[in-house]
Design an enzyme around this catalytic site. Structure first.
Site, PDB file in Angstrom:
ATOM      1  N   SER A 170       0.889  -1.102  -0.008  1.00 26.21           N
ATOM      2  CA  SER A 170      -0.113   0.008   0.030  1.00 26.21           C
ATOM      3  C   SER A 170       1.030   1.357   0.040  1.00 26.21           C
ATOM      4  CB  SER A 170      -0.960  -0.054   1.244  1.00 26.21           C
ATOM      5  OG  SER A 170      -1.620   1.326   1.523  1.00 26.21           O
ATOM      6  N   TYR A 182      -1.594  -0.657  10.416  1.00 20.75           N
ATOM      7  CA  TYR A 182      -1.721  -1.096   9.107  1.00 20.75           C
ATOM      8  C   TYR A 182      -0.486  -0.783   8.210  1.00 20.75           C
ATOM      9  CZ  TYR A 182      -3.671  -1.806   4.327  1.00 20.75           C
ATOM     10  OH  TYR A 182      -3.693  -2.477   3.264  1.00 20.75           O
TER      11      TYR A 182
END
Length: 321
Positions: A170, A182
């Site tokens: 990401s 995350y």
């Protein structure tokens, strides 16, 4: 240093030329090649499984809930063809990974095992002290160790057939906007991939990283969170520090980001397919909006204090007291 500049420029031109020549080569023939994808219950994994099946690959679609709605829909949309198999695969369980490998070995098509796509992942929102240690352990197990677990299991097959390994990262690997838990797992998986990519070159195995921007509305990885949900999960120590107005503002900010996510998950799937089929796949595929790429650029090339200032401005304006 400047004396070496012409040599460096020549090297870059030669690399670009070699890449163009390889790009001009014929794309991979999918028929008779197997690919295992994790996290196919929904989102990118679900879309990729269907796309690869349509292209002619033999697809092993790992689902956390093989009897769930997502897995049943996947089988239905594939038309019940024998080239797509849904299997239970919880990447945190070594037993599931071993069973997946046994299934793949017993149903290998004639051209063998071509690709492993480490797509499974989870996400949540919250400042560092808001989340208990158990949550950090779970995220590390799914997003980081889960990908490593499957990779180690399938490396012998990938080396044998000179295949591809694709990892879902990401742009959040570069910076964080309230979801540091995350971000840390994606930054870690990037470093794992960097090491693996170099080590696998001598075997003809290529390693690619997919870096999506905000595609929250294309997946189910991150549902919106209410301020009440966040507040109820805080420890008494954290409640003594943060007020409800602050929690509400942060929840509003994060949910607003989610609502602006792209719904076109096929843009990310296009990159995943290219990583698996191109004669010259990229090491990294960044699939993001221009402003998201600009943030990554600032993070990569500007002093940390500049990025901190940008993100601090974007984050909460509400005072704690």
């Amino acid at each position: 240093m400047w004396a070496a500049a012409p040599l460096l420029l020549l090297l870059l031109l030669l690399l670009a030329l070699a890449r163009l020549c390889r790009r001009g080569a014929a794309r991979l023939e999918p028929a008779g090649r197997a690919v295992l994808i994790t996290g196919c219950d929904s989102g990118f994994g679900h879309l990729l499984a269907l796309r690869l099946h349509r292209l002619g690959f033999t697809v092993f679609a790992g689902c956390l809930s093989p009897g769930g709605d997502g897995a049943r829909r996947l089988q239905r949309e594939a038309g019940g063809a024998g080239r797509l198999r849904v299997l239970r695969l919880d990447v945190t369980r070594a037993r599931d990974v071993r069973a997946a490998k046994e299934l793949v070995l017993s149903h290998l098509p004639e051209r063998g095992f071509w690709g492993l796509v480490n797509n499974a992942g989870i996400s949540t929102f919250g400042e560092t002290g808001w989340l208990p240690m158990e949550t950090y352990e779970k995220f590390a197990d799914v997003n980081l160790l889960g990908s490593i677990r499957t990779t180690l299991a399938f490396l012998p097959l990938l080396r044998k057939y000179k295949g591809r390994i694709v990892f879902m990262s990401s742009i959040i690997a570069y910076f964080t906007l309230g979801n540091g838990i995350y971000s840390m797992t994606k930054a870690a998986i990037e470093k794992f991939c960097d090491a693996l990519r170099l080590e696998m070159k001598k075997f003809g195995v290529q390693v690619c990283i997919i870096q999506p921007g905000n595609y929250a509305r294309s997946t189910k990885i991150q549902p919106p969170l209410s301020a009440e949900e966040i507040w109820s999960e805080l420890s008494e120590e954290e409640k003594a520090v943060y007020n409800k107005e602050y929690i509400q503002e942060r929840a509003n900010f994060f949910n607003s980001l989610l609502s602006k996510g792209s719904t076109n998950g096929n843009e990310v799937v296009d990159a995943m397919v290219d990583a698996l089929t191109s004669p010259a796949p990229k090491a990294r595929y960044m699939v993001a909006k221009l402003k998201e790429k600009a943030l990554v650029f600032v993070c990569a090339f500007f002093p940390t204090v500049v990025m901190d200032s940008v993100l601090s401005y974007a984050l909460s304006k509400v005072k704690l007291a």
